[in-house]
Design an enzyme around this catalytic site. Structure first.
Site, mmCIF file in Angstrom:
data_model
loop_
_atom_site.group_PDB
_atom_site.id
_atom_site.type_symbol
_atom_site.label_atom_id
_atom_site.label_comp_id
_atom_site.label_asym_id
_atom_site.label_seq_id
_atom_site.Cartn_x
_atom_site.Cartn_y
_atom_site.Cartn_z
ATOM 1 N N LYS A 120 52.399 -28.907 -10.407
ATOM 2 C CA LYS A 120 53.083 -29.293 -9.170
ATOM 3 C C LYS A 120 52.253 -28.748 -8.013
ATOM 4 O O LYS A 120 52.260 -27.551 -7.733
ATOM 5 C CB LYS A 120 54.504 -28.740 -9.127
ATOM 6 C CG LYS A 120 55.265 -29.249 -7.911
ATOM 7 C CD LYS A 120 56.730 -28.913 -7.981
ATOM 8 C CE LYS A 120 57.521 -29.553 -6.858
ATOM 9 N NZ LYS A 120 57.033 -29.210 -5.524
ATOM 10 N N ARG B 225 55.616 -38.801 3.648
ATOM 11 C CA ARG B 225 56.914 -39.093 3.070
ATOM 12 C C ARG B 225 58.003 -39.212 4.137
ATOM 13 O O ARG B 225 58.929 -40.014 4.003
ATOM 14 C CB ARG B 225 57.287 -37.989 2.080
ATOM 15 C CG ARG B 225 58.590 -38.272 1.408
ATOM 16 C CD ARG B 225 58.818 -37.352 0.241
ATOM 17 N NE ARG B 225 59.055 -35.982 0.664
ATOM 18 C CZ ARG B 225 59.719 -35.087 -0.076
ATOM 19 N NH1 ARG B 225 60.161 -35.427 -1.263
ATOM 20 N NH2 ARG B 225 59.892 -33.871 0.358
ATOM 21 N N LYS C 184 59.820 -24.596 -11.386
ATOM 22 C CA LYS C 184 59.131 -23.794 -10.376
ATOM 23 C C LYS C 184 58.697 -22.438 -10.930
ATOM 24 O O LYS C 184 59.415 -21.824 -11.710
ATOM 25 C CB LYS C 184 60.071 -23.563 -9.179
ATOM 26 C CG LYS C 184 60.470 -24.826 -8.427
ATOM 27 C CD LYS C 184 59.321 -25.387 -7.666
ATOM 28 C CE LYS C 184 59.567 -25.850 -6.264
ATOM 29 N NZ LYS C 184 60.419 -25.286 -5.347
ATOM 30 N N CYS D 208 45.510 14.600 8.649
ATOM 31 C CA CYS D 208 45.613 14.054 7.292
ATOM 32 C C CYS D 208 46.914 14.531 6.639
ATOM 33 O O CYS D 208 47.187 15.726 6.603
ATOM 34 C CB CYS D 208 44.419 14.502 6.461
ATOM 35 S SG CYS D 208 44.582 14.066 4.714
HETATM 36 S S1 IVH Z 1 56.271 -36.838 -8.808
HETATM 37 C C1 IVH Z 1 60.100 -39.236 -7.789
HETATM 38 N N1 IVH Z 1 54.316 -35.222 -9.472
HETATM 39 O O1 IVH Z 1 56.645 -32.430 -5.258
HETATM 40 C C2 IVH Z 1 59.274 -38.032 -7.878
HETATM 41 N N2 IVH Z 1 55.437 -34.849 -7.414
HETATM 42 O O2 IVH Z 1 59.941 -32.992 -4.758
HETATM 43 C C3 IVH Z 1 57.946 -38.230 -7.279
HETATM 44 N N3 IVH Z 1 54.543 -32.982 -6.113
HETATM 45 O O3 IVH Z 1 56.700 -33.507 -2.293
HETATM 46 C C4 IVH Z 1 57.126 -37.007 -7.290
HETATM 47 N N4 IVH Z 1 52.965 -32.412 -7.534
HETATM 48 O O4 IVH Z 1 54.692 -34.591 -3.384
HETATM 49 C C5 IVH Z 1 55.263 -35.522 -8.553
HETATM 50 N N5 IVH Z 1 52.543 -33.893 -10.164
HETATM 51 C C6 IVH Z 1 53.474 -34.196 -9.257
HETATM 52 C C7 IVH Z 1 53.623 -33.469 -8.059
HETATM 53 C C8 IVH Z 1 54.630 -33.822 -7.162
HETATM 54 C C9 IVH Z 1 53.536 -32.144 -6.365
HETATM 55 C C10 IVH Z 1 55.391 -32.913 -4.919
HETATM 56 C C11 IVH Z 1 55.684 -34.253 -4.284
HETATM 57 C C12 IVH Z 1 56.969 -34.004 -3.562
HETATM 58 C C13 IVH Z 1 57.599 -32.914 -4.369
HETATM 59 C C14 IVH Z 1 58.742 -33.481 -5.177
#
Ligand code: IVH
Length: 676
Positions: A120, A141, A316, A410
């Protein structure tokens, strides 16, 4: 701690949370200047979600829980997303992941599920529309329905392809993450600081701020990167998430090399552990991993719930940054007398451990980060890195707090404190009179890269100095097992082991001995260079500044330190007593004198995973003794990666770069016949 905590009824609490979250959204999305950590924000949002779930009568379509993200800011044209950009449900522990897997299995009526697991990335989501293989439009987004048109800026990002492979479908929307590397972030902040401009809080905010520049020329100067993670197309590129990522890679998009196909809960959790271990070594931030049901047909069957898909989950990592209160600042005295302010914190769980102390480096840094006793501060602990106080959150100051001052004497020995004009570090002038300096000097003397006295750690040294058994390194060679066995936490066996370790250290290469003496600004490499150049301790001790400056990498300042060190009668006396107590140095061997002659000279190795026949540290020492360099990260200059069991992402990277990989028997062969 949060202003919302005074609310008395649930309805008031809900309202207070909404107000607070909105204010944070504004700071985060519009001002790019958050005042709380992501983890704190997550907690507020989760509390609100829970209260709304438990009290449906309090529902409100304008609640922050009903929105996906920030709103489009002014300055960029609005873009409506044909397919909304949703967010992911979060999990913070194993139970929540197990629950996700169970729900997916129940809904699909299957025993076991195949998933794609991905890092992520901690950046910002972007949508890239392509027509006939050309980049048409890039949009943030925004609130998930409407984002901002940032095409001109995105076009400046090298990792975003402007033209695609001819096999690309006529209409294609690719989604992914724009992020900034950590090294790029550090360099950018250094540049901003030098120009007296405001620095960014973290790489993600820097990426967001850079992408939302009104002048694309500014964005072009920023070290932004991109990884693709999904494709939105009429006819799917493939039948699974994993294959569609492969397709995206084939079309020219950067796709993370850490993406994997895994099976069932065990596979998910194994992947989580793997990435958590690799995290500290990456040059970009990841804040967790994402699990996606691999089969696209199954994804469609599962569908969506409110703002997130049922087929995906973000797991997370424990936050690497948290806020807590700074109770006071103490100063620690180092080996050379240098004073380091240390933050004493209200205990806080961060980066997977409870932190109560964190370094503040020096007075300048205390000022620059505007950290004052009583403040709420941001504490960062990433991987095995020493926890540090990033900055204070002045918005959270309830009253005016006085700035912290260095003590005048010191705290360990009462000697005067010296602060040289223009230098960041303040020092205790007590020298070896100061017990703190003596302790740290002994620790340095015993260190692995110095005399390598195994088992002589901080606690023991503290006792030896406090009981006046040891005043300087020479005293170590007069200790006997009976004396040592009388110390706390020492048995007869450990005392005997320590005596043996001290005994072994008597025979030492000159370079190590010089390093062990702790001459200011003479590191491991410098000490070895001095040993090679002068060949004997007497010759070095007799050298004047001019002669010292002849040595590789020794400038006037270091030459001055060395000359001063050997000119000091106290130091000469310690050296004489070391020799009297049986310490024998030996000159470097011919090959050490000319390391280019060693069999592995010029080779660079990376070690990963655990070895069966020896600890990694020993493998490293043996390779280095043969002239090789051992580094921590794989690059195109790496000669080979040596992989033990359970290797990390380094092995992955080696494969990517087509670099030789040796297993443990390969390592043995290399050590035994390095010339082959
Ligand atoms: S999939 C419908 N894959 O995480 C879900 N998101 O809350 C589409 N993000 O801001 C997201 N790495 O930009 C997906 N490997 C990954 C990701 C990822 C980071 C971010 C995404 C969004 C948040 C999702």
């Amino acid at each position: 701690m949060s202003p919302a905590s005074g609310a008395s009824t649930t309805a008031e609490r809900v309202e207070a949370l909404r107000r607070e979250i909105r204010a944070h959204d504004h700071r985060y999305y519009v001002l790019d200047d958050p005042s709380i950590t992501d983890a704190e924000y997550d907690r507020l949002l989760r509390e609100l979600e829970r209260l709304e779930r438990e009290n449906p009568e309090l529902a409100d379509p304008d609640s922050p829980t009903c929105r996906v993200g920030g709103r489009a800011a002014e300055g960029f044209a609005s873009v409506r997303h044909d397919v909304p950009m949703l967010s992911l449900a979060n999990a913070f522990n194993t139970d929540e992941v197990a629950e996700f897997d169970r729900r997916v299995r129940d809904l699909l009526d299957l025993e076991s599920i195949q998933y794609t697991a991905e890092p992520k990335l901690d950046g910002l989501a972007i949508s890239l529309r392509y027509r006939d293989g050309r980049l048409l439009r890039a949009a943030t987004r925004g609130d998930g329905q409407t984002g901002e048109d940032v095409t001109a800026n995105v076009r400046t990002i090298g990792a975003v392809p402007l033209r695609l492979d001819p096999r690309a479908p006529g209409e294609l929307e690719v989604r992914g993450e724009i992020y900034m590397t950590r090294s790029g972030f550090d360099a950018l902040n250094a540049r901003l600081a030098a120009a007296d401009e405001r620095c960014f809080v973290n790489p993600r905010n820097a990426a967001a701020g850079s992408l939302r520049q009104l002048d694309p020329a500014v964005t072009a100067q920023r070290p932004l990167r991109f990884f693709a993670y999904s494709a939105v197309v009429e006819a799917d590129l493939a039948t699974s998430q994993f294959e569609s990522l492969q397709q995206l890679a084939a079309l020219g998009f950067p796709v993370s090399s850490m993406v994997r196909r895994v099976e069932s809960l065990d596979g998910l959790l194994g992947y989580f552990d793997e990435l958590q271990a690799a995290r500290a070594e990456l040059d970009f931030d990841i804040d967790g991993v994402v699990y996606k049901v691999d089969n696209l047909e199954q994804q469609r069957e599962l569908g969506f719930v409110s703002r997130s898909p049922r087929w995906a989950l973000a797991h997370k990592f424990p936050a690497q940054e948290e806020m807590t209160r700074l109770e006071r600042i103490d100063v620690q005295v180092g080996r050379t007398g240098k004073l380091t302010p240390v933050a004493r914190l209200e205990p806080v769980f961060v980066g997977g451990a409870t932190v109560t102390n964190a370094t503040l480096h020096n007075l300048d840094e205390v000022r620059r980060r505007d950290v004052r006793p009583g403040d709420i501060v941001i504490v960062r602990r990433a991987g095995d890195v020493i926890p540090e106080v990033v900055r204070s959150v002045p918005e959270r100051r309830e009253r005016e707090l006085p700035e912290w001052q260095l003590p005048e004497t010191c705290p360990e020995c009462g000697s005067r404190i010296e602060q040289v004009e223009g230098q960041a570090d303040a020092r205790c002038s007590g020298g070896l009179v100061c017990p703190a300096q003596r302790k740290r000097a002994l620790e340095h003397f015993a260190a692995r890269a110095a005399m390598d006295i195994e088992g002589l750690g901080t606690r023991l040294i503290d006792q030896l100095v406090e009981r006046e058994l040891v005043h300087d390194p020479a005293d170590l060679y007069r200790l006997d097992a009976a004396t040592l066995a009388g110390l706390e936490r020492m048995g007869e066996k450990s005392a005997a082991n320590l005596v043996a370790a001290i005994e072994r250290s008597r025979e030492v290469e000159l370079g190590r001995l010089l390093f062990a003496l702790g001459i200011r600004e003479v590191g491991e490499v410098g000490a070895r260079a001095l040993a090679r150049h002068f060949g004997s301790l007497d010759a070095l001790m007799a050298a004047d500044v001019e002669a010292l400056e002849q040595v590789e990498d020794v400038g006037p300042v270091v030459a001055g330190h060395i000359h001063e060190f050997f000119g000091e009668p106290r130091n000469r006396a310690v050296i004489q007593r070391l020799l009297d107590n049986g310490v024998r140095w030996r000159a470097e061997t011919a090959a050490q004198r000319d390391p280019t002659q060693l069999p592995l000279a010029g080779k660079v190795y990376v070690l990963t995973g655990s070895l069966e026949t020896m600890p990694r540290s020993q493998a490293r020492k043996r390779l280095e003794a043969l002239g090789a360099r051992v580094t921590g990260s794989v690059s195109k200059n790496t000669s080979a990666v040596i992989a033990g069991s359970e290797p990390g992402s380094k092995l992955e990277r080696a494969r990517e770069l087509n670099i030789d990989v040796l297993d443990e028997s390969g390592l043995q062969a290399l050590l035994q016949h390095p010339g082959n």
